[in-house]
Write a protein that holds these residues in place. Structure first.
Motif, short mmCIF file in Angstrom:
data_model
loop_
_atom_site.label_atom_id
_atom_site.label_comp_id
_atom_site.label_asym_id
_atom_site.label_seq_id
_atom_site.Cartn_x
_atom_site.Cartn_y
_atom_site.Cartn_z
N PHE A 89 -4.64 4.36 -3.76
CA PHE A 89 -5.01 2.96 -3.66
C PHE A 89 -4.23 2.11 -4.65
O PHE A 89 -4.01 2.52 -5.79
N GLY A 90 -3.82 0.92 -4.20
CA GLY A 90 -3.13 -0.02 -5.06
C GLY A 90 -3.75 -1.40 -5.03
O GLY A 90 -4.60 -1.72 -5.85
N ARG A 109 -5.81 5.74 -8.35
CA ARG A 109 -5.23 4.41 -8.51
C ARG A 109 -4.84 4.19 -9.97
O ARG A 109 -5.40 4.83 -10.87
N TRP A 158 3.41 4.26 -1.06
CA TRP A 158 3.83 5.03 -2.22
C TRP A 158 5.29 5.42 -2.02
O TRP A 158 5.76 5.55 -0.88
N LYS A 197 0.81 -1.22 0.00
CA LYS A 197 0.00 0.00 0.00
C LYS A 197 0.85 1.27 0.00
O LYS A 197 0.30 2.38 -0.09
N ILE A 240 1.14 5.54 -9.96
CA ILE A 240 0.53 6.80 -9.54
C ILE A 240 1.60 7.88 -9.58
O ILE A 240 2.60 7.81 -8.87
N SER A 291 -5.31 -5.26 -10.32
CA SER A 291 -5.71 -4.56 -9.11
C SER A 291 -7.23 -4.44 -9.06
O SER A 291 -7.86 -4.08 -10.07
N CYS A 348 0.97 -1.19 -9.17
CA CYS A 348 -0.24 -0.42 -8.92
C CYS A 348 0.05 0.89 -8.20
O CYS A 348 -0.54 1.93 -8.50
N MET A 349 0.99 0.88 -7.25
CA MET A 349 1.35 2.10 -6.56
C MET A 349 2.37 2.91 -7.35
O MET A 349 2.31 4.15 -7.39
N ASP A 377 -4.08 3.95 1.80
CA ASP A 377 -5.23 3.20 2.31
C ASP A 377 -4.86 2.67 3.68
O ASP A 377 -4.08 1.74 3.82
#
Length: 349
Positions: A288-289, A307, A202, A200, A329, A313, A325-326, A270
């Motif tokens: 969000f990831g 996201r 970043w 989660k 961003i 994801s 996923c993170m 998150d």
């Protein structure tokens, strides 16, 4: 009527259950309501006017002591005291909002006659209840928990999140902000860069760039929050050029609710603090990831979830070799969301 709520953890999950407590109080105004919660989230419930009693479980501490063979006598005395407190009332209704073996065991040990839980065999919990409702995982957790109250005949209403912020919390936050020469009137952005899951998180350098831009281009002071003073927050601050205030490890959960209630906006992973910020009614920009914002995003209107658009994801994995996923961003994307939200907040004042 005596009612027992079992929702042990985590911080966000306990926050999500607050509207159900408020609705239960409205449905049963004369009832005596008790809540069993684990130690880490207990401060959220302190002073809540809808609760008559809070019973705190130190389950993790007890297990750790028994495994190490330390403080055995004290640990068994505390467990016995917990069970005595749990059984000190005859509960007419017990609701397991948690739905795991650790909570279902407490439901059974409570001796309650009517034991309500989800129609699920996860960890065989369905065997512990006398009454069950379906669990709709396509709903947000807040609405999913409110299904229990609807099942009991409660009317639908706007969910209410009550966190009892008191004068001592306000004075403490006044003092902490004064240390950084920060005034709520001038406006500040609270930033929570931490989370329990590694997936989660970043990138720290991106948080540093984002916070510098918030301070330099938007003119808002940056206040960091988190569980510890050192670690990620100090690493981020070391990469920043603009000043900031680190309140990591210096606030209780109710202090945090007070702080977030004064912030112009909260930028967060998150995490439990994200849900406290949303409950405080403050606009949230949430990153969000691996998790689903449909299930556990910041609840209510006026928030924005950012996201990456990836087919993998949400995966709900705590470990990942890529964290695409993170990493997908960008700083620009988050900054633009912050800028637009702050403009929107300013225009409505």
């Amino acid at each position: 009527m005596n009612i027992l709520i079992v929702k042990l953890s985590a911080i966000g999950d306990v926050v999500h259950t607050l509207p159900s407590l408020a609705s239960l109080r409205k449905l049963y105004p004369q009832a005596h309501i008790t809540w069993v919660v684990e130690e880490a989230a207990a401060d959220i419930l302190a002073g809540n006017p809808d609760l008559d009693r809070v019973i705190v479980s130190k389950r993790k501490q007890w297990i750790a002591c028994l495994r190490r063979g330390e403080k055995i006598g004290k640990t068994f005395r505390e467990i016995n005291s917990f069970l005595s407190g749990l059984r000190s009332r005859r509960y007419d209704l017990v609701i397991d909002f948690h739905g795991l073996m650790k909570s279902a065991a407490i439901v059974l040990l409570s001796g309650g006659g009517r034991r309500l839980g989800y129609d699920s065999m996860q960890e065989m919990t369905g065997l512990f209840y006398t009454e069950k409702i379906p669990e709709d995982m396509n709903k947000h957790a807040v609405d999913r928990y409110l299904d229990f109250v609807r099942h009991l005949g409660g009317a639908s209403e706007e969910p209410r999140f009550i966190i009892a912020v008191e004068e001592e919390n306000r004075k403490k936050i006044d003092s902490l902000l004064a240390e950084g020469n920060i005034s709520a009137e001038r406006g500040f952005v609270a930033v929570n860069p931490v989370a329990f899951w590694k997936t989660k998180l970043w990138d720290e350098s991106r948080f540093a760039l984002l916070c510098d831009r918030i301070a330099r281009e938007l003119g808002f002071a940056v206040v960091f929050t988190g569980g510890e003073k050192e670690g990620a927050i100090e690493s981020i601050r070391a990469q920043m050029r603009e000043p900031s205030l680190n309140l990591g490890g210096r606030t209780t959960l109710r202090d945090l609710a007070c702080l977030y209630g004064r912030a112009a906006l909260v930028v967060t992973t998150d995490s439990g603090p994200m849900h406290i910020a949303a409950a405080a009614g403050t606009p949230v920009v949430a990153l969000f990831g691996p998790t689903s914002p449909v299930r556990t995003g910041p609840y209510g209107r006026g928030h924005e979830v950012i996201r990456a658009d990836l087919t993998c994801s949400p995966c709900f994995r705590k470990e990942c070799g890529t964290k695409k996923c993170m990493d997908g961003i960008s700083v620009d994307r988050v900054f633009e969301a912050v800028r637009k939200m702050l403009d929107s907040v300013s225009s409505t004042e």
